[in-house]
Design a protein around this motif. Structure first.
Motif, short mmCIF file in Angstrom:
data_model
loop_
_atom_site.label_atom_id
_atom_site.label_comp_id
_atom_site.label_asym_id
_atom_site.label_seq_id
_atom_site.Cartn_x
_atom_site.Cartn_y
_atom_site.Cartn_z
N ALA A 62 -0.75 -0.51 -6.62
CA ALA A 62 -1.91 -1.01 -7.35
C ALA A 62 -2.49 0.08 -8.25
CB ALA A 62 -2.96 -1.53 -6.38
N ILE A 63 -2.49 1.31 -7.76
CA ILE A 63 -3.03 2.42 -8.56
C ILE A 63 -2.15 2.67 -9.78
CG2 ILE A 63 -3.53 4.90 -8.53
CD1 ILE A 63 -4.27 4.50 -5.53
N ALA A 76 -11.73 6.70 -12.41
CA ALA A 76 -12.91 6.09 -11.79
C ALA A 76 -12.70 5.91 -10.29
CB ALA A 76 -13.21 4.75 -12.45
N LEU A 77 -11.50 5.43 -9.92
CA LEU A 77 -11.20 5.24 -8.50
C LEU A 77 -11.20 6.58 -7.77
CD1 LEU A 77 -10.26 3.49 -6.11
CD2 LEU A 77 -7.91 3.86 -6.89
N LYS A 78 -10.58 7.59 -8.35
CA LYS A 78 -10.48 8.88 -7.68
C LYS A 78 -11.87 9.49 -7.45
CE LYS A 78 -5.97 9.01 -7.52
NZ LYS A 78 -5.25 8.86 -6.23
N LEU A 114 3.29 2.58 9.17
CA LEU A 114 4.05 2.31 7.95
C LEU A 114 3.70 3.32 6.88
CD1 LEU A 114 3.72 -1.59 7.60
CD2 LEU A 114 5.73 -0.31 8.34
N TYR A 115 4.70 3.91 6.27
CA TYR A 115 4.48 4.85 5.17
C TYR A 115 4.10 4.07 3.92
CZ TYR A 115 5.33 8.50 1.70
OH TYR A 115 5.20 9.40 0.67
N ALA A 116 2.95 4.41 3.34
CA ALA A 116 2.44 3.68 2.18
C ALA A 116 2.61 4.43 0.87
CB ALA A 116 0.97 3.34 2.39
N GLY A 117 3.28 5.60 0.89
CA GLY A 117 3.44 6.41 -0.32
C GLY A 117 2.36 7.48 -0.38
N TYR A 118 2.56 8.45 -1.28
CA TYR A 118 1.59 9.54 -1.40
C TYR A 118 0.22 8.99 -1.76
CZ TYR A 118 -0.83 13.69 -3.06
OH TYR A 118 -1.76 14.69 -3.25
N ARG A 119 -0.76 9.35 -0.95
CA ARG A 119 -2.12 8.82 -1.11
C ARG A 119 -2.06 7.30 -1.32
NH1 ARG A 119 -5.90 13.09 -1.91
NH2 ARG A 119 -7.45 11.52 -2.46
N GLY A 120 -1.24 6.67 -0.49
CA GLY A 120 -0.95 5.25 -0.66
C GLY A 120 -1.97 4.31 -0.08
N PHE A 121 -3.08 4.86 0.39
CA PHE A 121 -4.15 4.01 0.88
C PHE A 121 -5.46 4.68 0.53
CE2 PHE A 121 -7.15 2.41 4.05
CZ PHE A 121 -6.88 1.06 4.07
N GLU A 122 -6.05 4.27 -0.60
CA GLU A 122 -7.28 4.87 -1.09
C GLU A 122 -8.42 3.88 -0.85
OE1 GLU A 122 -6.66 8.07 -1.58
OE2 GLU A 122 -6.89 8.29 -3.75
N GLY A 123 -9.32 4.21 0.07
CA GLY A 123 -10.43 3.33 0.38
C GLY A 123 -11.70 3.76 -0.32
#
Length: 454
Positions: A62-63, A76-78, A114-123
Motif C-alpha cells: 500500500a505504501i 505524510a505517513l512517515k 508472517l513476514y510483511a516486508g521491510y517496515r511492512g506494517f506501519e500503524g
C-alpha cells in the motif's frame, strides 16, 4: 491547511472532477489528481476534515501505491507512522498468538508469524494521518458543509450538476464518490431500491481503545506492548499495535453481536470496559491483562460491510465510486485503507490518460473519454475488491475458530491466513496499471463500453 495554488492546465479541453468525501481515500485521490494537473473540487459534508476511528495500518504494498500516487503521501505517513518494536530495527512480522489456552504461569507465546516486508506494517492514528494529508491539498479546492442530495447527468456534452442539502449547486465534468460506507453517491448510482446501495450488519462489534504506552509496557512488558499481536480464540479475537510513535497502544476487541441493525443505525455508541472484561474472562492471562488496562468508557463500533449485496457496478457514465463507497469491508484483514489507496492509484492513472487523450486531440469527446476511464476502473478493480470484502468476513471466522475448513487446527489456520494475506500484500501494482491502461484504450473504441456504463 497550506495556501498553495491548485494545479491546472490551460488546455481548452481541461475537465473538472468533483470528489464527494474528504476522508483518507478522498484526500489521497485528490492529491494524486492534482499532481497530474487534473482540476478537482472536494465536497465534504463536515465543517472540517475529520476521521472516525483510531488506529489504521498500511502494508509495504500500500505504501508503494502511495509513492506512485505522490511521494508526499509517503512523507505524510512517515511523519505519523509507527513501526513494530524498535524504530531503528523494526520488527517486520505480523504475529499471532493463542489468546485462549495460555496458562497462568506462561508468557504469551507466538504460534506463528508472517513476514510483511521491510517496515511492512506501519500503524498510525487516523486523525494524525489526515492532518498531514491536508497539508498537501490547497484551500481553494475544498468546499465544506456540502452534503450531497442528488446529481443530474444531462446525458450530452454538458456538465453534471450536483445539488446539496443546503440548497447550493455545483457543476463538474465527472463525479467520484469517496463518501464512505453510507455513500450517497452509491445510492444514487445503483438506485434507492437496490439492496447493494446499503451496507449490511456483520453481527460483529468492535471495542476500540488507546492505552498510554507506559501503562501498557509496565503491565505487559516492552516486547509485547510495542509489537503488533493478534490474539486468537473462540468466537472473539483481540488485536493490538503501537501508534503515535510508540506513545500509545491501539487495542481492538472483536465480539459477536446478535442484534439486528440497519444501515441507518449509528455506527458506534459508548461502550464499557466491563462488557469486554466479561467477554474475555475465561481467556488467558495476557488477554485479561490487556482488557483490564482499558478505560471504563470506550467506543463500541458496529461492523457493517458490503459483503451480502456487492455492488454490480462501480461506475455509470461519468460517475463512479471508490474506497469504502464501493466496497466497504470489515476490518479483519487490517487492509481496507490500503485497498482504497489502490483505487486512488488506478483512478489517478486513468484520469491522467484522459488528459493525455484530450491533449493529443483524439476523436473521443471529453465525455466519452471520462466514461471510458470509469468503465476501465470498474472492469479492473471490482473483482479484487469484492474478493477482499468476502475474505475479510471469512478470515474473522478463522481467527475465532469458527471456520469449518480450519476449525482449531493451527497449521490449517496459518496456511489460510498466509495465502489470503499474501494475496493482499503481494499485489501486482504494475500489472494493475497495465490493465487499466489497456482497458481504457480498448473502451475508447466505443463499442466496448457496456450500455450500463453510459
Amino acid at each position: 491547511m497550506s495556501k498553495k495554488e491548485s494545479h491546472s492546465t490551460s488546455h481548452e479541453e481541461q475537465f473538472e472532477i468533483a470528489i464527494v468525501g474528504g476522508g483518507i481515500c478522498g484526500l489521497i485521490l485528490a492529491i494524486g489528481l492534482l499532481k497530474r494537473n487534473v482540476k478537482i473540487t472536494i465536497y465534504e459534508q463536515s465543517q472540517s476534515f475529520r476521521e472516525i476511528g483510531a488506529g489504521v495500518a498500511f502494508t509495504a504494498n500500500a505504501i508503494q501505491c502511495m509513492r506512485l500516487i505522490h511521494p508526499g503521501i509517503v512523507d505524510a505517513l512517515k511523519t505519523v507512522a509507527t513501526s513494530n518494536g524498535n524504530p531503528d530495527d523494526p520488527n517486520d512480522y505480523l504475529q499471532f498468538a493463542d489468546g485462549f489456552n495460555q496458562k497462568e504461569d506462561e508468557e504469551s507465546k507466538i504460534i506463528f508469524k508472517l513476514y510483511a516486508g521491510y517496515r511492512g506494517f506501519e500503524g498510525c492514528h487516523r486523525a494524525h494521518l489526515l492532518d498531514e494529508l491536508v497539508k498537501l491539498v490547497p484551500d481553494n479546492v475544498v468546499r465544506f458543509c456540502k452534503r450531497l442530495d442528488h446529481y443530474v447527468d444531462p446525458g450530452d456534452e454538458g456538465k453534471l450538476k450536483l445539488y446539496f442539502e443546503d440548497g447550493s449547486t455545483a457543476e463538474a465534468d465527472a463525479v467520484i464518490g469517496c463518501d464512505g460506507i453510507k455513500s450517497k453517491v452509491r445510492r444514487i448510482l445503483l438506485g434507492e431500491e437496490n439492496p447493494a446501495s446499503y451496507p449490511t450488519y456483520s453481527h460483529k462489534s468492535a471495542f476500540r481503545a488507546l492505552i498510554p504506552m507506559d501503562r501498557a509496557a509496565s503491565a505487559l512488558g516492552d516486547e509485547l506492548a510495542r509489537n503488533q499481536r493478534m490474539h486468537l480464540g473462540p468466537s472473539a479475537h483481540l488485536l493490538h499495535f503501537p501508534v503515535a510513535h510508540q506513545s500509545l497502544l491501539n487495542v481492538v476487541a472483536f465480539l459477536d453481536d446478535s442484534t439486528e441493525r440497519s444501515y441507518s443505525s449509528r455506527l458506534s455508541e459508548p461502550g464499557s470496559k466491563q462488557e469486554v472484561v466479561q467477554a474475555f474472562a475465561s481467556w488467558g492471562p495476557t488477554v485479561r491483562t490487556i482488557t483490564n488496562l482499558l478505560d471504563d468508557e470506550m467506543d463500541k463500533w458496529f461492523i457493517f460491510d458490503t459483503n451480502d449485496h456487492p455492488a454490480p457496478k462501480y461506475a455509470s457514465g461519468r460517475v463512479c465510486i471508490a474506497g469504502d463507497a464501493a466496497h466497504a469491508a470489515s476490518p479483519h484483514h487490517g487492509a481496507g485503507a490500503g485497498i482504497g489507496v489502490e483505487d486512488a492509484l488506478a483512478l489517478s492513472r486513468l484520469l491522467e490518460l484522459v488528459t493525455e487523450s484530450m491533449e493529443k486531440g483524439g476523436r473521443a469527446s471529453k465525455q466519452e473519454a471520462l466514461t471510458a476511464a470509469f468503465a476501465a476502473f470498474d472492469a479492473v478493480r471490482r473483482e479484487r475488491t469484492q474478493w477482499f470484502v468476502g475474505s475479510s468476513r471469512m478470515i474473522c471466522n478463522v481467527y475465532e475458530l469458527n471456520n469449518a475448513e480450519t476449525g482449531n487446527d493451527m497449521d490449517k489456520i496459518y496456511e489460510e491466513i498466509k495465502w489470503r494475506s499474501h494475496k493482499i500484500w503481494h499485489f501486482d501494482i504494475d500489472g494493475m496499471l497495465r490493465q487499466v491502461e489497456d482497458q481504457y484504450k480498448g473502451k475508447l473504441d466505443g463499442d466496448n463500453i457496456p450500455k450500463s456504463m453510459l
